[in-house]
Design a protein around this motif. Structure first.
Motif, mmCIF file in Angstrom:
data_model
loop_
_atom_site.group_PDB
_atom_site.id
_atom_site.type_symbol
_atom_site.label_atom_id
_atom_site.label_comp_id
_atom_site.label_asym_id
_atom_site.label_seq_id
_atom_site.Cartn_x
_atom_site.Cartn_y
_atom_site.Cartn_z
ATOM 1 N N LEU A 140 -60.646 0.678 39.887
ATOM 2 C CA LEU A 140 -60.522 -0.781 39.818
ATOM 3 C C LEU A 140 -61.882 -1.433 39.655
ATOM 4 O O LEU A 140 -62.045 -2.386 38.880
ATOM 5 C CB LEU A 140 -59.830 -1.310 41.083
ATOM 6 C CG LEU A 140 -58.330 -1.039 41.205
ATOM 7 C CD1 LEU A 140 -57.819 -1.487 42.565
ATOM 8 C CD2 LEU A 140 -57.555 -1.753 40.091
ATOM 9 N N VAL A 195 -50.392 -0.011 45.710
ATOM 10 C CA VAL A 195 -49.937 -0.247 44.339
ATOM 11 C C VAL A 195 -49.871 -1.744 44.040
ATOM 12 O O VAL A 195 -50.209 -2.199 42.937
ATOM 13 C CB VAL A 195 -48.562 0.417 44.116
ATOM 14 C CG1 VAL A 195 -47.977 0.011 42.767
ATOM 15 C CG2 VAL A 195 -48.675 1.934 44.204
ATOM 16 N N LEU A 196 -49.453 -2.534 45.034
ATOM 17 C CA LEU A 196 -49.312 -3.976 44.836
ATOM 18 C C LEU A 196 -50.646 -4.710 44.781
ATOM 19 O O LEU A 196 -50.739 -5.783 44.179
ATOM 20 C CB LEU A 196 -48.458 -4.583 45.966
ATOM 21 C CG LEU A 196 -46.961 -4.287 45.960
ATOM 22 C CD1 LEU A 196 -46.305 -4.900 47.193
ATOM 23 C CD2 LEU A 196 -46.306 -4.830 44.694
ATOM 24 N N PRO A 198 -53.639 -4.667 43.218
ATOM 25 C CA PRO A 198 -54.227 -5.250 41.998
ATOM 26 C C PRO A 198 -53.298 -6.235 41.289
ATOM 27 O O PRO A 198 -53.769 -7.053 40.493
ATOM 28 C CB PRO A 198 -54.507 -4.026 41.115
ATOM 29 C CG PRO A 198 -53.625 -2.950 41.626
ATOM 30 C CD PRO A 198 -53.381 -3.221 43.066
ATOM 31 N N LEU A 199 -52.010 -6.164 41.574
ATOM 32 C CA LEU A 199 -51.035 -7.030 40.901
ATOM 33 C C LEU A 199 -50.783 -8.320 41.674
ATOM 34 O O LEU A 199 -50.816 -9.414 41.108
ATOM 35 C CB LEU A 199 -49.717 -6.263 40.710
ATOM 36 C CG LEU A 199 -49.830 -4.929 39.959
ATOM 37 C CD1 LEU A 199 -48.487 -4.197 39.971
ATOM 38 C CD2 LEU A 199 -50.298 -5.178 38.526
ATOM 39 N N TRP A 200 -50.524 -8.200 42.971
ATOM 40 C CA TRP A 200 -50.270 -9.340 43.854
ATOM 41 C C TRP A 200 -51.067 -9.148 45.131
ATOM 42 O O TRP A 200 -50.571 -8.604 46.121
ATOM 43 C CB TRP A 200 -48.774 -9.445 44.167
ATOM 44 C CG TRP A 200 -47.931 -9.693 42.948
ATOM 45 C CD1 TRP A 200 -47.801 -10.853 42.251
ATOM 46 C CD2 TRP A 200 -47.103 -8.735 42.278
ATOM 47 N NE1 TRP A 200 -46.959 -10.680 41.187
ATOM 48 C CE2 TRP A 200 -46.510 -9.388 41.177
ATOM 49 C CE3 TRP A 200 -46.800 -7.384 42.502
ATOM 50 C CZ2 TRP A 200 -45.640 -8.741 40.312
ATOM 51 C CZ3 TRP A 200 -45.938 -6.741 41.635
ATOM 52 C CH2 TRP A 200 -45.368 -7.412 40.571
ATOM 53 N N PRO A 201 -52.321 -9.579 45.123
ATOM 54 C CA PRO A 201 -53.225 -9.285 46.234
ATOM 55 C C PRO A 201 -52.744 -9.780 47.595
ATOM 56 O O PRO A 201 -52.872 -9.064 48.584
ATOM 57 C CB PRO A 201 -54.529 -9.987 45.822
ATOM 58 C CG PRO A 201 -54.455 -10.091 44.342
ATOM 59 C CD PRO A 201 -53.006 -10.285 44.020
ATOM 60 N N GLY A 204 -49.676 -7.787 48.865
ATOM 61 C CA GLY A 204 -50.128 -6.411 49.000
ATOM 62 C C GLY A 204 -51.015 -6.223 50.213
ATOM 63 O O GLY A 204 -50.880 -5.240 50.953
#
Length: 365
Positions: A140, A195-196, A198-201, A204
């Protein structure tokens, strides 16, 4: 080549690379808070987390794993991690450190996968997932150039690694069928959270905090430390460290549930350091008298003085957290400076103990 092992004398340069990153990272952390620090610390204040986690812990943990595997190629992981820290210190291009850390963690994942294939068990799976979390954080950072994106995956790397090592020791306790089931559930939650991220900080990070809180409760309930704390000497010392560390993990997780894992939150410093210092470094203090002799082939005889750096770390961390929650930035700065003193006291204690071990060994010849 696969059947050979790196002699202890050749492991020392790898360990020293990690220690240089640790020293610079500590001073960089002080500089971030406005505490007087040497110029080299001030220059690397922005790399505090990378030096402490990816460079220092990445080197030390992968070195420990390489020693356990009795192969030469796994030592490339701590070498790459140490060189990643060196790349930060020498001011190379921004992409070089995360690239080297990605290589290190990729090799570490390969080594951990090999361990899991040889011994498929819940604890080896947990160690493997911790290695993957380190790789995710590095990738990342490399992909986006944002160091803060790696922080929570790196945290997962350290927390899961410690959890896997503690889970292994529960095999020596009477069977408790519910324990492994609960551990699998919280492990699934932690993986989903990473997993969440980077998509929905926000969701997550809160989910990850919930997994860590459940893990702290699990460790307090099922860890063998609940029994060994009744014993004496080094065994009792290790157990006291573990139980105190689990409490700090719970505190950090509770703050994370309130959003403190997110950048910009007023409690972020408190949440991160409750886990990285209160939990992770307490685990280092507890296991150093056991792991360091195994890695470097030296003796570290137990002494009650071991409790002094442990107590100093916890008391000064409490001062730091008080500064984050109303006592003022001065308390936070004093707490951080005393945190650094506590770590220095711990290192000095280990060095003196190594000297005591060498002296006693010579005396018995």
């Amino acid at each position: 080549m696969s059947g050979r092992e790196l002699p202890p004398v050749w492991r020392l340069p790898l360990l020293l690379l990690g220690m240089v990153s640790l020293l610079t990272g500590v001073f960089g952390g002080l500089a971030r808070l406005g505490v007087a620090a040497p110029e080299f610390g001030q220059l690397h204040a922005g790399s505090h987390g990378a030096l402490m986690i990816a460079a220092f812990f990445g080197t030390v943990i992968s070195l420990e794993r390489a020693v356990a595997l009795h192969r030469l190629w796994p030592y490339l992981a701590p070498l790459a991690a140490g060189l990643g820290g060196l790349a930060i210190l020498t001011g190379g291009p921004w992409w070089l450190p995360p690239a080297l850390f990605s290589i290190a963690s990729g090799l570490f994942v390969a080594a951990s996968l090999g361990v899991y294939r040889q011994l498929p068990a819940l604890f080896t799976l947990t160690l493997l997932l911790g290695a993957v979390a380190w790789l995710v954080g590095n990738l990342l950072w490399l992909a986006g150039g944002d160091l803060s994106a790696a922080t929570l995956p790196w945290m997962s790397f350290l927390v899961l690694t410690i959890a896997g090592e503690r889970l292994e020791l529960t095999r020596f306790l009477p069977p408790q069928p519910l324990g492994p089931v609960l551990f699998r559930c919280l492990l699934i939650v932690a993986v989903i959270a990473v997993v969440l991220l980077p998509l929905w900080p926000e969701p997550g990070s809160r989910l990850l905090a919930a997994a860590f809180l459940a893990l702290a409760a699990w460790l307090l309930r099922y860890d063998i430390a609940r029994r060994t704390v009744r014993q004496d000497g080094l065994t009792r010392f290790v157990a006291v460290c573990l139980l105190a560390g689990y409490a700090w993990l719970a505190i950090g997780a509770l703050l994370g549930l309130g959003g403190a894992f997110l950048p910009g939150h007023a409690g972020r410093d408190a949440a991160l350091h409750a886990i990285f210092l209160g939990f992770v470094f307490t685990m280092v203090i507890s296991h150093a008298p056991i792991i360091f002799p195994a890695v470097m082939r030296v003796r570290i005889p137990y002494h009650p003085f071991f409790y002094l750096p442990l107590a100093a770390l916890h008391l000064t961390l409490a001062v730091r957290l008080a500064g984050s929650f109303g006592a003022g930035s001065g308390w936070q700065q004093v707490g951080a400076a005393l945190n650094a003193f506590s770590l220095a006291l711990f290192i000095l204690t280990m060095l003196v103990s190594v000297g005591r071990g060498a002296t006693s060994k010579e005396a018995t010849r």
